[in-house]
Design a protein around this motif. Structure first.
Motif, mmCIF file in Angstrom:
data_model
loop_
_atom_site.group_PDB
_atom_site.id
_atom_site.type_symbol
_atom_site.label_atom_id
_atom_site.label_comp_id
_atom_site.label_asym_id
_atom_site.label_seq_id
_atom_site.Cartn_x
_atom_site.Cartn_y
_atom_site.Cartn_z
ATOM 1 N N MET A 189 0.811 -1.274 -0.162
ATOM 2 C CA MET A 189 0.026 -0.088 0.071
ATOM 3 C C MET A 189 0.928 1.228 -0.044
ATOM 4 N N SER A 190 2.063 1.139 0.569
ATOM 5 C CA SER A 190 2.782 2.310 0.602
ATOM 6 C C SER A 190 3.391 2.651 -0.805
ATOM 7 N N VAL A 191 3.439 1.658 -1.542
ATOM 8 C CA VAL A 191 3.930 1.879 -3.073
ATOM 9 C C VAL A 191 2.941 3.036 -3.720
ATOM 10 N N ILE A 192 1.703 2.427 -3.546
ATOM 11 C CA ILE A 192 0.599 3.272 -4.173
ATOM 12 C C ILE A 192 0.823 5.001 -3.824
ATOM 13 N N TYR A 193 0.855 5.174 -2.345
ATOM 14 C CA TYR A 193 1.273 6.616 -1.799
ATOM 15 C C TYR A 193 2.507 7.165 -2.607
ATOM 16 N N LEU A 194 3.594 6.279 -2.628
ATOM 17 C CA LEU A 194 4.745 7.064 -3.294
ATOM 18 C C LEU A 194 4.498 7.131 -4.967
ATOM 19 N N LEU A 195 3.744 6.169 -5.531
ATOM 20 C CA LEU A 195 3.728 6.719 -7.017
ATOM 21 C C LEU A 195 2.627 7.929 -7.112
ATOM 22 N N ILE A 196 1.532 8.053 -6.518
ATOM 23 C CA ILE A 196 0.764 8.969 -6.571
ATOM 24 C C ILE A 196 1.389 10.475 -6.148
ATOM 25 N N THR A 197 2.290 10.288 -5.230
ATOM 26 C CA THR A 197 3.189 11.535 -4.737
ATOM 27 C C THR A 197 4.001 11.781 -5.949
ATOM 28 N N VAL A 198 4.808 10.959 -6.657
ATOM 29 C CA VAL A 198 5.672 11.263 -7.648
ATOM 30 C C VAL A 198 5.033 11.597 -8.643
ATOM 31 N N SER A 199 3.407 11.114 -8.979
ATOM 32 C CA SER A 199 3.132 11.554 -10.514
ATOM 33 C C SER A 199 2.413 12.919 -10.115
ATOM 34 N N ILE A 200 1.906 13.255 -8.860
ATOM 35 C CA ILE A 200 1.646 14.743 -8.540
ATOM 36 C C ILE A 200 2.800 15.486 -8.946
ATOM 37 N N PHE A 201 3.979 15.359 -8.506
ATOM 38 C CA PHE A 201 5.374 16.258 -8.682
ATOM 39 C C PHE A 201 5.592 16.300 -10.338
ATOM 40 N N VAL A 202 5.364 15.112 -11.053
ATOM 41 C CA VAL A 202 5.625 15.265 -12.285
ATOM 42 C C VAL A 202 4.575 15.894 -12.974
ATOM 43 N N ALA A 203 3.366 15.984 -12.755
ATOM 44 C CA ALA A 203 2.433 16.597 -13.270
ATOM 45 C C ALA A 203 2.505 18.207 -13.035
ATOM 46 N N ILE A 204 2.843 18.621 -11.765
ATOM 47 C CA ILE A 204 3.181 20.029 -11.425
ATOM 48 C C ILE A 204 4.372 20.384 -12.185
ATOM 49 N N GLY A 205 5.406 19.757 -12.462
ATOM 50 C CA GLY A 205 6.549 19.920 -13.293
ATOM 51 C C GLY A 205 6.093 20.266 -14.763
ATOM 52 N N PHE A 206 5.110 19.482 -15.471
ATOM 53 C CA PHE A 206 4.799 19.779 -16.765
ATOM 54 C C PHE A 206 3.879 20.846 -16.806
ATOM 55 N N PHE A 207 3.187 21.200 -15.813
ATOM 56 C CA PHE A 207 2.538 22.506 -15.726
ATOM 57 C C PHE A 207 3.193 23.590 -15.744
ATOM 58 N N ILE A 208 4.285 23.559 -14.822
ATOM 59 C CA ILE A 208 5.204 24.719 -14.738
ATOM 60 C C ILE A 208 6.075 24.998 -16.233
ATOM 61 N N ALA A 209 6.210 23.796 -16.668
ATOM 62 C CA ALA A 209 6.964 24.082 -18.205
ATOM 63 C C ALA A 209 6.110 24.449 -19.016
ATOM 64 N N PHE A 210 4.786 24.152 -19.149
ATOM 65 C CA PHE A 210 3.693 24.640 -19.992
ATOM 66 C C PHE A 210 3.550 26.107 -19.786
ATOM 67 N N ILE A 211 3.448 26.839 -18.430
ATOM 68 C CA ILE A 211 3.289 28.067 -18.352
ATOM 69 C C ILE A 211 4.449 28.836 -18.694
ATOM 70 N N ILE A 212 5.757 28.212 -18.571
ATOM 71 C CA ILE A 212 6.923 29.017 -18.775
ATOM 72 C C ILE A 212 6.828 29.378 -20.410
ATOM 73 N N ALA A 213 6.593 27.920 -21.210
ATOM 74 C CA ALA A 213 6.501 28.100 -22.618
ATOM 75 C C ALA A 213 5.539 29.086 -23.200
#
Length: 63
Positions: A1-25
């Motif tokens: 179950m802790s792996v799911i929490y880890l994957l959700i956290t990582v995916s949220i950070f990746v999504a935030i990173g793509f969103f920031i890159a989009f805003i900068i572009a």
């Protein structure tokens, strides 16, 4: 179950990173359209002709 929490956290950070890159572009003008305005002036006369054609057709129908 802790792996799911880890994957959700990582995916949220990746999504935030793509969103920031989009805003900068967007702010840097990468998505600005430089081609269409130069081509649009070539077709300006066609839009003015269409109402005249419709007007002459309507006048012929009335006669």
């Amino acid at each position: 179950m802790s792996v799911i929490y880890l994957l959700i956290t990582v995916s949220i950070f990746v999504a935030i990173g793509f969103f920031i890159a989009f805003i900068i572009a967007v702010k840097s003008g990468q998505y600005d359209d430089d081609y269409t305005p130069s081509v649009r002036m070539l077709f300006d006369d066609e839009t003015k002709i269409i109402p005249k054609i419709n007007k002459s057709i309507n006048e012929e129908k009335q006669i």
